[in-house]
Design an enzyme around this catalytic site. Structure first.
Site, PDB file in Angstrom:
ATOM      1  N   HIS A 160      11.217 -23.495  -1.381  1.00 25.70           N
ATOM      2  CA  HIS A 160      10.622 -23.338  -2.663  1.00 25.70           C
ATOM      3  C   HIS A 160       9.173 -22.869  -2.477  1.00 25.70           C
ATOM      4  CE1 HIS A 160      13.580 -26.244  -4.296  1.00 25.70           C
ATOM      5  NE2 HIS A 160      13.433 -26.726  -3.043  1.00 25.70           N
ATOM      6  N   SER A 217      -8.245   1.166  -2.031  1.00 24.61           N
ATOM      7  CA  SER A 217      -8.321   1.169  -3.500  1.00 24.61           C
ATOM      8  C   SER A 217      -9.314   2.252  -3.857  1.00 24.61           C
ATOM      9  CB  SER A 217      -8.795   0.065  -4.252  1.00 24.61           C
ATOM     10  OG  SER A 217      -9.376   0.152  -5.367  1.00 24.61           O
ATOM     11  N   LYS A 219     -10.591  -3.600  -0.737  1.00 25.32           N
ATOM     12  CA  LYS A 219      -9.238  -3.830  -0.660  1.00 25.32           C
ATOM     13  C   LYS A 219      -8.286  -3.019   0.326  1.00 25.32           C
ATOM     14  CE  LYS A 219      -6.937  -5.536  -3.305  1.00 25.32           C
ATOM     15  NZ  LYS A 219      -6.153  -5.098  -4.475  1.00 25.32           N
ATOM     16  N   GLU A 225       5.394  -2.980  -0.655  1.00 27.29           N
ATOM     17  CA  GLU A 225       5.558  -2.912  -2.153  1.00 27.29           C
ATOM     18  C   GLU A 225       6.681  -1.817  -2.550  1.00 27.29           C
ATOM     19  OE1 GLU A 225       1.802  -4.197  -4.269  1.00 27.29           O
ATOM     20  OE2 GLU A 225       1.203  -3.350  -2.445  1.00 27.29           O
TER      21      GLU A 225
END
Ligand code: ARG
Length: 412
Positions: A157, A278, A284, A291
């Site tokens: 979980h 970024s 960043k 992804e």
């Protein structure tokens, strides 16, 4: 020029809009090498069977060989006026060697031809994916060995559960990809049969030797039923399904690593050469590679649904709907290949912060189950032990201390 091949019974030229709508050359051109290899085997068989002469077969095979090199070297523009790769190659052949070129299509239809080309393409793709998966598995095996003794928190979980080893984490993914290899292997034995000789749907009255062509092209045999041979696309569906499962596995690995790369987890540090920045925020460092792998899985699942829906409800045998099988298959192969090509060096570049992992594995009551089991070994009934340890965990949370401290204090 293209529809001249079937133009005998037509009184009018094809409307250019239909020509364009009907054409598949823009995407089936990637089949050219397989189309040529298949045609060469077919021509040799025709000569063996006395349907064309040996010199004619040689001329055809040599002409096709040259065309193959020419296409490879970008000599030919893939003309928009040609319907598909099969007609394109045949027309180049006729232009090159003249009348004899017109004999190549003896005893053959584009229906069994395209089915053959797709099987050859798929078989090749299977070999490529297989080797990329083996590379990934080698890296996973290495990481599993390297981190066999490094403790990390295990989760259910996405809540801390019990301590595990980082090596076991990699071994879990290794097990998934090994199943994927088995799936590809099963698929390969089932799909590796030749449809050639099935003609348009009813075979041929000519004395073709289907078995010889099959063996020459490395198939395990022929697809006996000619209706099935030209209309079966199970091998594409199965490949897309196997590819979807691989992508699903990759997306889970990507997700685990994306989480681990967050500031909140900090379990891994991305290598600068495998991370992106970024355009706005100077702080960043993003896991774009992971992804994209996660995102591309959606695209591959979509192709599986696409090809299933194309095939659903199609009457026997060939239907033009089936021309829509190609982009699903080609994009599945390409997408899967780029993902597998990047994930292996990506994994090799990641820095695993094993100290922090171990620290997290030792805090946070992950040892509760181990303590419970030690009580069980001392003869405490499981349910009572579970309840007791639960109380200790609650007390430890209240006092903001470790379980050991609670237990030791109790026994004092
Ligand atoms: N381009 C076609 C396809 O991909 C080849 C087969 C065409 N057959 C036909 N009867 N029109 O399906």
């Amino acid at each position: 020029m293209a529809h001249k091949t079937w133009g005998g019974r037509f009184k009018k030229e094809l409307d250019p809009r239909v020509m364009q709508f009907n054409a598949s050359l823009a995407f089936d051109k990637v089949l050219y090498a397989h189309d040529i290899v298949g045609s060469q085997a077919h021509a040799k068989m025709l000569a063996r069977q006395g349907l064309i002469s040996e010199p004619e077969a040689d001329l055809i095979c040599k002409g096709l060989e040259e065309i193959s090199h020419e296409i490879e070297n970008g000599v030919h523009e893939f003309e928009a006026s040609c319907e598909d790769i099969h007609m394109f190659v045949e027309q180049l052949l006729i232009a090159k060697i003249g009348e004899v070129g017109k004999k190549l299509h003896t005893g053959r239809s584009r229906n069994d031809q395209v089915a053959l080309d797709l099987r050859l393409y798929s078989r090749n793709a299977g070999v490529q994916i297989n080797s990329l998966l083996q590379n990934l598995n080698q890296t996973l095996e290495e990481l599993a060995r390297l981190h066999a003794d490094d403790k990390i928190p295990g989760y259910t979980h996405l809540q801390q559960a019990q301590p595990i080893y980082l090596g076991q984490f990699f071994a879990a993914y290794l097990a998934m990809f090994q199943r994927d290899l088995e799936r590809l292997h099963d698929w390969q034995t089932r799909m590796n049969r030749s449809p050639l000789g099935a003609g348009a749907l009813a075979g041929s009255a000519l004395p073709l030797d289907r078995m010889w062509v099959a063996e020459t092209l490395g198939f395990n045999g022929v697809i006996e039923n000619t209706l099935d041979a030209v209309s079966d696309r199970d091998f594409i569906i199965e490949f897309c399904a196997a590819a979807s499962i691989i992508m699903m596995h990759l997306s889970r690995l990507a997700e685990d690593l994306i989480l681990w790369a967050t500031q909140e987890f900090g379990f891994i540090t991305l290598d600068d050469s495998f991370a992106t920045g970024s355009s706005l925020m100077p702080n960043k460092k993003n896991p774009d590679v992971l992804e994209l792998i996660r995102g591309k899985s959606g695209r591959v699942f979509g192709h599986l649904m696409g090809i299933l829906t194309v095939m659903k409800g199609l009457p026997l045998a060939y239907n033009k709907d089936m021309q829509e099988d190609k982009e699903c298959l080609f994009d599945t192969v390409n997408t899967l290949a780029v993902c597998l090509e990047i994930i292996t060096p990506f994994l090799e570049s990641v820095q695993f912060n094993t100290k922090l992992m171990e620290q997290k594995a030792k805090s946070g009551y992950l040892n509760a189950t181990a303590i419970l089991e030690s009580l069980v070994l001392q003869g405490v009934p499981f349910r009572d032990a579970h309840h007791q340890v639960g109380l200790w965990v609650q007390a430890a949370i209240d006092k903001n201390c470790s379980l050991e401290e609670i237990i030791n204090n109790k026994s004092l």
